[in-house]
Design a protein around this motif. Sequence first.
Motif, PDB file in Angstrom:
ATOM      1  N   PHE A 252     -26.173  20.615 -18.181  1.00  0.00           N
ATOM      2  CA  PHE A 252     -25.511  21.742 -18.651  1.00  0.00           C
ATOM      3  C   PHE A 252     -24.679  22.158 -17.624  1.00  0.00           C
ATOM      4  O   PHE A 252     -23.713  22.839 -17.833  1.00  0.00           O
ATOM      5  CB  PHE A 252     -26.551  22.626 -19.352  1.00  0.00           C
ATOM      6  CG  PHE A 252     -27.107  21.892 -20.730  1.00  0.00           C
ATOM      7  CD1 PHE A 252     -26.199  21.812 -21.671  1.00  0.00           C
ATOM      8  CD2 PHE A 252     -28.445  21.714 -20.690  1.00  0.00           C
ATOM      9  CE1 PHE A 252     -26.857  21.280 -22.753  1.00  0.00           C
ATOM     10  CE2 PHE A 252     -29.020  21.076 -21.702  1.00  0.00           C
ATOM     11  CZ  PHE A 252     -28.156  20.890 -22.729  1.00  0.00           C
ATOM     12  N   GLY A 256     -20.632  22.765 -17.733  1.00  0.00           N
ATOM     13  CA  GLY A 256     -19.923  24.076 -17.603  1.00  0.00           C
ATOM     14  C   GLY A 256     -19.089  24.202 -16.328  1.00  0.00           C
ATOM     15  O   GLY A 256     -17.758  24.677 -16.739  1.00  0.00           O
ATOM     16  N   ALA A 260     -14.858  24.302 -17.012  1.00  0.00           N
ATOM     17  CA  ALA A 260     -14.044  25.619 -16.444  1.00  0.00           C
ATOM     18  C   ALA A 260     -12.782  25.014 -15.814  1.00  0.00           C
ATOM     19  O   ALA A 260     -11.821  25.679 -15.671  1.00  0.00           O
ATOM     20  CB  ALA A 260     -14.833  25.994 -15.479  1.00  0.00           C
ATOM     21  N   VAL A 267     -13.561  27.129 -21.603  1.00  0.00           N
ATOM     22  CA  VAL A 267     -14.838  27.331 -20.995  1.00  0.00           C
ATOM     23  C   VAL A 267     -15.636  28.345 -21.860  1.00  0.00           C
ATOM     24  O   VAL A 267     -16.697  28.324 -21.918  1.00  0.00           O
ATOM     25  CB  VAL A 267     -14.969  27.781 -19.411  1.00  0.00           C
ATOM     26  CG1 VAL A 267     -14.331  29.180 -19.043  1.00  0.00           C
ATOM     27  CG2 VAL A 267     -16.208  27.677 -18.976  1.00  0.00           C
ATOM     28  N   ALA A 268     -14.709  29.385 -22.315  1.00  0.00           N
ATOM     29  CA  ALA A 268     -15.427  30.522 -23.257  1.00  0.00           C
ATOM     30  C   ALA A 268     -15.950  29.614 -24.517  1.00  0.00           C
ATOM     31  O   ALA A 268     -16.985  30.263 -24.898  1.00  0.00           O
ATOM     32  CB  ALA A 268     -14.257  31.376 -23.390  1.00  0.00           C
ATOM     33  N   HIS A 270     -16.836  26.748 -24.943  1.00  0.00           N
ATOM     34  CA  HIS A 270     -17.789  25.790 -24.570  1.00  0.00           C
ATOM     35  C   HIS A 270     -18.918  26.792 -24.266  1.00  0.00           C
ATOM     36  O   HIS A 270     -20.144  26.410 -25.076  1.00  0.00           O
ATOM     37  CB  HIS A 270     -17.551  25.261 -23.301  1.00  0.00           C
ATOM     38  CG  HIS A 270     -19.035  24.698 -22.895  1.00  0.00           C
ATOM     39  ND1 HIS A 270     -19.215  23.371 -23.182  1.00  0.00           N
ATOM     40  CD2 HIS A 270     -19.725  24.841 -21.671  1.00  0.00           C
ATOM     41  CE1 HIS A 270     -20.352  22.895 -22.633  1.00  0.00           C
ATOM     42  NE2 HIS A 270     -20.558  23.737 -21.654  1.00  0.00           N
ATOM     43  N   GLN A 271     -19.066  27.967 -23.942  1.00  0.00           N
ATOM     44  CA  GLN A 271     -20.104  28.701 -23.480  1.00  0.00           C
ATOM     45  C   GLN A 271     -20.603  29.400 -25.014  1.00  0.00           C
ATOM     46  O   GLN A 271     -21.908  29.486 -25.102  1.00  0.00           O
ATOM     47  CB  GLN A 271     -19.827  29.998 -22.485  1.00  0.00           C
ATOM     48  CG  GLN A 271     -21.064  30.687 -22.099  1.00  0.00           C
ATOM     49  CD  GLN A 271     -21.721  29.643 -21.127  1.00  0.00           C
ATOM     50  OE1 GLN A 271     -21.575  28.734 -20.715  1.00  0.00           O
ATOM     51  NE2 GLN A 271     -22.990  30.141 -21.133  1.00  0.00           N
ATOM     52  N   VAL A 272     -19.697  29.736 -25.852  1.00  0.00           N
ATOM     53  CA  VAL A 272     -20.011  30.402 -26.970  1.00  0.00           C
ATOM     54  C   VAL A 272     -20.970  29.311 -28.064  1.00  0.00           C
ATOM     55  O   VAL A 272     -22.209  29.609 -28.298  1.00  0.00           O
ATOM     56  CB  VAL A 272     -18.732  30.662 -27.877  1.00  0.00           C
ATOM     57  CG1 VAL A 272     -19.237  31.140 -29.516  1.00  0.00           C
ATOM     58  CG2 VAL A 272     -18.455  31.809 -27.125  1.00  0.00           C
ATOM     59  N   LEU A 274     -22.613  26.801 -26.772  1.00  0.00           N
ATOM     60  CA  LEU A 274     -23.549  26.147 -25.970  1.00  0.00           C
ATOM     61  C   LEU A 274     -24.633  27.154 -26.351  1.00  0.00           C
ATOM     62  O   LEU A 274     -26.040  27.011 -26.283  1.00  0.00           O
ATOM     63  CB  LEU A 274     -23.352  26.089 -24.463  1.00  0.00           C
ATOM     64  CG  LEU A 274     -24.460  25.401 -23.615  1.00  0.00           C
ATOM     65  CD1 LEU A 274     -24.877  24.160 -24.215  1.00  0.00           C
ATOM     66  CD2 LEU A 274     -24.040  25.442 -22.262  1.00  0.00           C
ATOM     67  N   GLN A 275     -24.255  28.422 -26.314  1.00  0.00           N
ATOM     68  CA  GLN A 275     -25.529  29.855 -26.379  1.00  0.00           C
ATOM     69  C   GLN A 275     -25.999  29.370 -27.920  1.00  0.00           C
ATOM     70  O   GLN A 275     -27.099  29.681 -28.069  1.00  0.00           O
ATOM     71  CB  GLN A 275     -24.727  30.770 -26.106  1.00  0.00           C
ATOM     72  CG  GLN A 275     -24.267  31.385 -24.676  1.00  0.00           C
ATOM     73  CD  GLN A 275     -25.751  31.162 -23.790  1.00  0.00           C
ATOM     74  OE1 GLN A 275     -26.888  31.768 -24.311  1.00  0.00           O
ATOM     75  NE2 GLN A 275     -25.563  30.470 -22.807  1.00  0.00           N
ATOM     76  N   ASN A 278     -28.481  26.637 -27.810  1.00  0.00           N
ATOM     77  CA  ASN A 278     -29.632  27.035 -26.993  1.00  0.00           C
ATOM     78  C   ASN A 278     -30.379  28.041 -27.909  1.00  0.00           C
ATOM     79  O   ASN A 278     -31.474  27.458 -28.062  1.00  0.00           O
ATOM     80  CB  ASN A 278     -29.405  27.724 -25.859  1.00  0.00           C
ATOM     81  CG  ASN A 278     -28.663  26.857 -24.684  1.00  0.00           C
ATOM     82  OD1 ASN A 278     -29.161  25.835 -24.708  1.00  0.00           O
ATOM     83  ND2 ASN A 278     -27.956  27.441 -23.707  1.00  0.00           N
ATOM     84  N   TRP A 413     -18.402  17.338 -25.131  1.00  0.00           N
ATOM     85  CA  TRP A 413     -19.443  17.545 -26.127  1.00  0.00           C
ATOM     86  C   TRP A 413     -19.920  15.991 -27.043  1.00  0.00           C
ATOM     87  O   TRP A 413     -20.785  15.850 -27.572  1.00  0.00           O
ATOM     88  CB  TRP A 413     -18.862  18.464 -27.439  1.00  0.00           C
ATOM     89  CG  TRP A 413     -19.252  19.711 -26.997  1.00  0.00           C
ATOM     90  CD1 TRP A 413     -18.480  20.501 -26.150  1.00  0.00           C
ATOM     91  CD2 TRP A 413     -20.512  20.607 -27.517  1.00  0.00           C
ATOM     92  NE1 TRP A 413     -19.086  21.724 -25.883  1.00  0.00           N
ATOM     93  CE2 TRP A 413     -20.057  21.615 -26.661  1.00  0.00           C
ATOM     94  CE3 TRP A 413     -21.528  20.331 -28.300  1.00  0.00           C
ATOM     95  CZ2 TRP A 413     -21.296  22.507 -26.688  1.00  0.00           C
ATOM     96  CZ3 TRP A 413     -22.392  21.286 -28.492  1.00  0.00           C
ATOM     97  CH2 TRP A 413     -22.241  22.586 -27.737  1.00  0.00           C
TER      98      TRP A 413
END
Length: 441
Positions: A252, A256, A260, A267-268, A270-272, A274-275, A278, A413
């Motif tokens: 992970f 990330g 980036a 990256v934003a 991806h982060q959304v 990924l959260q 999780n 992904w």
Amino acid sequence: MTDALEPATSRRIAALAFPALGVLAAEPLYLLFDLAVVGRLGAVSLAALAIGALIMGVLSSQLTFLAYGTTARAARFYGIGDRRAAIGEGVQATWLALGIGTAIVLTVQLFARPLVSALAGASAGGEVADAAVPWVRIASLAVPAILVAAAGNGWMRGVQDTVRPLRYVVVGFALSAVLCPTLVYGLMGAPELGLSGSAVANVVGQWLAAGLFIRALIVERVPLGLRASVLKAQVVMGRDLVLRTMAFQACFVSAGAVAARFGAAAVAAHQVVLQLWNFLALVLDSLAIAAQSLVGAALGAGQLTHAKSVAWRVTVFSAVAAAVLAAVFALGSSVLPSVFTDDRAVLGEISVPWWFLVAQLPIAGVVFAIDGVLLGAGDARFMRTATLVSALVGFLPLIWLSLAFGWGLLGIWSGLTTFMVLRLAFVGWRVLSGRWLVAGT
């Protein structure tokens, strides 16, 4: 049939899973509250909290074996009706938590500055590092308490009590939630500690919860002395589970870092997603916790047929729940992403990981349930190897090939999906082979 070996009905699974979900969700919810409180102090404090929380998260997540390993061992004793031995596993895990936690505290006190500086870099002229170091030094004092709570969750899940851990954790975080704004802003005559107040609030709340778990051991009236043989067995299982966790983190973190390289929007997005991944993993992991407890008890009692029945029922239950979640996110694909961001560039990138998430959920439902079955069986060595191979063969190569060939979020992904498919193949074969069905304690 003993209470431990009652039929694993949907109601019984839910009775274990829902309180476990509350425990799993309590910390992320508190961290969001902490973030909102500290956010009013400005960007430097917020960045310092982010760095400090990252360090604390890595420290605590590496030692989840104190919960999962203890559940597996305690459940087997509970299955044969030896509650004292099951709780004895909790005693030894608590000693281990205190020892490891103390060593971590001393290490962080000595190396907080270089550790924070490495993560913060030269951001804001070093202001972020200067703000983060005191927070990390204070917050690290909670590490032994966090690990004691993990051990407490472990043995209580083993004896199929997931309600008391929820109460203890909620009480601890509730106190932290009251103290956090009080100490950060200096409310009601309290000292105004700023960012450090956040760390103090966390320490006090965590130790309150740890004290409740320790008290629960004492009132059971079991021997509280050290037992070297039990500690050794727990450390061996812990080694395998730590290596498994490290494989997850390497994947992970790499994902990330590569995301980036494709720009802020990528990256934003991806982060959304990924959260979200999780969060959904937490939901499904609560069912895996029920599987650990029920399967461990059945194997301890030598009831192999019952253990297989539990495994199938929990897996079906989890697969159905995952399929429902997948349907919700598929139907909401045109609406839900805008809940998290209104940035057009991010929304343009988010569709790729979003549909991978939808496709993965049914797979994850099966994988996480079988993870719980195998953890309950104490099959940590196999799970370590399966995760490492899946990461090294599936996830990591596709992540770094994405960087080399410019595949972007599609490649990243695809790597996560390949990782999950490989894990499904490994754990599916294992559970069907029956090699996890080892009776006794």
